[in-house]
Motif scaffolding. Structure first.
Motif, PDB file in Angstrom:
ATOM      1  N   UNK A   1      75.874  37.781  61.990  1.00  0.00           N
ATOM      2  CA  UNK A   1      74.535  38.229  61.618  1.00  0.00           C
ATOM      3  C   UNK A   1      73.781  37.045  61.024  1.00  0.00           C
ATOM      4  N   UNK A   2      72.500  37.236  60.772  1.00  0.00           N
ATOM      5  CA  UNK A   2      71.705  36.134  60.226  1.00  0.00           C
ATOM      6  C   UNK A   2      72.128  35.770  58.815  1.00  0.00           C
ATOM      7  N   UNK A   3      72.844  36.666  58.140  1.00  0.00           N
ATOM      8  CA  UNK A   3      73.339  36.375  56.794  1.00  0.00           C
ATOM      9  C   UNK A   3      74.807  35.977  56.786  1.00  0.00           C
ATOM     10  N   UNK A   4      75.355  35.728  57.989  1.00  0.00           N
ATOM     11  CA  UNK A   4      76.739  35.296  58.076  1.00  0.00           C
ATOM     12  C   UNK A   4      77.611  36.350  58.725  1.00  0.00           C
ATOM     13  N   UNK A   5      78.919  36.045  58.836  1.00  0.00           N
ATOM     14  CA  UNK A   5      79.830  36.990  59.487  1.00  0.00           C
ATOM     15  C   UNK A   5      79.939  38.289  58.702  1.00  0.00           C
ATOM     16  N   UNK A   6      79.960  39.396  59.442  1.00  0.00           N
ATOM     17  CA  UNK A   6      80.100  40.730  58.861  1.00  0.00           C
ATOM     18  C   UNK A   6      81.262  41.424  59.569  1.00  0.00           C
ATOM     19  N   UNK A   7      82.140  42.109  58.828  1.00  0.00           N
ATOM     20  CA  UNK A   7      83.191  42.877  59.509  1.00  0.00           C
ATOM     21  C   UNK A   7      82.588  43.856  60.504  1.00  0.00           C
ATOM     22  N   UNK A   8      83.169  43.921  61.678  1.00  0.00           N
ATOM     23  CA  UNK A   8      82.604  44.752  62.743  1.00  0.00           C
ATOM     24  C   UNK A   8      82.494  46.210  62.339  1.00  0.00           C
ATOM     25  N   UNK A   9      83.414  46.684  61.492  1.00  0.00           N
ATOM     26  CA  UNK A   9      83.366  48.095  61.127  1.00  0.00           C
ATOM     27  C   UNK A   9      82.252  48.420  60.147  1.00  0.00           C
ATOM     28  N   UNK A  10      81.473  47.404  59.741  1.00  0.00           N
ATOM     29  CA  UNK A  10      80.325  47.646  58.866  1.00  0.00           C
ATOM     30  C   UNK A  10      78.998  47.745  59.628  1.00  0.00           C
TER      31      UNK A  10
END
Length: 332
Positions: free
Chosen positions: A15-24
């Motif tokens: 995401x534009x704010x960095x990696x996010x866990x896919x389940x979020x």
């Protein structure tokens, strides 16, 4: 809309704010535009680019999306159509909506002469490897803020062909985009020209698995008449029914026919290949406004689907599970 929350799923999404866990990711719309600027319009005397006003408009629309249960928006416009990474970062922090930005470009008439290598006579397309290098760096090193810096990683690579048919430059573009997806693990979004099977085969020829491709605009009437949604889904690619809310254009299905198509696909056992969105434009510059809310799928189209017999489980799969699977970065 909390009933559509997804189960745990490993992996991350850029995401534009960095990696996010896919389940979020939650409920995700995969083919939208935040700020869409026709290349060159930012220099026009009659086009005003007021960043504060743009922020206010987009924040209001993203908040409405969130309030209807939306959690993630994918800006699939690519590199040169107004993408503003800093703005998207601020919007994401302010609204709580995950924003996945994209690299890529197309169709050819929107590229500019630079990508035709005009030093050759006659002009020849950029080779696929140059497109691949350009897009790959936007994922591995960060998206470019022109002449200033690189920011966060793109979470999708997008390529579009001319509706009249894929040109030689666009074939090179599609091949480069496919190589980027293959080597970085992000998914590829393609918007086909006049032959969806041909255009999909171009990217599959680069050894990219069909499961890492989403084919957009499969609610075009010509595609549906040819049976393309079922055909493409059976090949293993994701299909985007992505003009939800557009009901006054004969080139596309109406929402009632879109809903019927989705039900047909689910009944055919292809529910795990479907994605929904509206191709909404939050702010348009140099082109007409397109005032479909980002929340339209949730507020209006989902009730239409359920009225036609689609279960909450089917809806959750389409809105949460399928985009999560698509956007999750695969191991290289």
């Amino acid at each position: 809309m909390n009933s559509f929350a997804g189960a745990e799923h490993g992996g991350i999404v850029h995401t534009v704010l960095g990696p996010v866990p896919a389940d979020q990711l939650g409920v995700t719309s995969v083919h939208e535009a935040l700020l869409s600027v026709v290349p060159g319009a930012e220099y026009a005397f009659d086009v005003e680019i007021d960043r504060a006003e743009i922020f206010e408009i987009l924040a209001r629309k993203l908040t409405d999306f969130r309030d209807h249960g939306g959690r993630t928006i994918v800006d699939s416009t690519g590199m040169f159509h107004g993408r503003d990474v800093r703005l998207y970062e601020t919007l994401s922090r302010s609204t709580g909506v995950h924003i996945v930005a994209s690299t890529g470009m197309g169709p050819e008439e929107m590229l500019g002469g630079y990508f035709l290598t005009p030093q050759t006579n006659p002009p020849t397309p950029w080779p696929a490897e140059k497109f691949a290098e350009l897009f790959t760096r936007e994922i591995t090193e960060g998206m470019v803020v022109p002449r200033i810096e690189r920011r966060g990683a793109a979470g999708l690579v997008a390529a579009a062909a001319n509706h009249k048919g894929m040109t030689a430059t666009e074939e090179s573009l599609f091949r480069g985009a496919a190589r980027t997806a293959l080597h970085t693990g992000v998914a590829l979004s393609i918007r086909y020209g006049n032959d969806v099977v041909h255009d999909l085969e171009i990217v599959l020829d680069e050894s990219l698995p069909a499961s890492r491709v989403v084919v957009g605009a499969l609610d075009r009437t010509d595609a549906v008449a040819a049976g393309a949604p079922h055909d493409i889904a059976r090949r293993g690619a994701f299909i985007a029914v992505d003009h939800v809310g557009l009901n006054n254009n004969d080139a596309y299905l109406t929402d009632h026919k879109r809903a019927a198509l989705v039900v047909e696909l689910v009944d055919a056992g292809l529910g795990d290949r479907i994605l929904l969105s509206s191709n909404a434009i939050g702010v348009a510059k140099g082109q007409p406004d397109y005032e479909v809310p980002y929340s339209f799928v949730l507020s209006t189209f989902v009730p239409l689907l359920t009225s036609q017999g689609l279960s909450d489980e089917d809806v959750r799969r389409i809105l949460v599970d399928n985009p999560r699977t698509l956007l999750c970065v695969t191991e290289r």
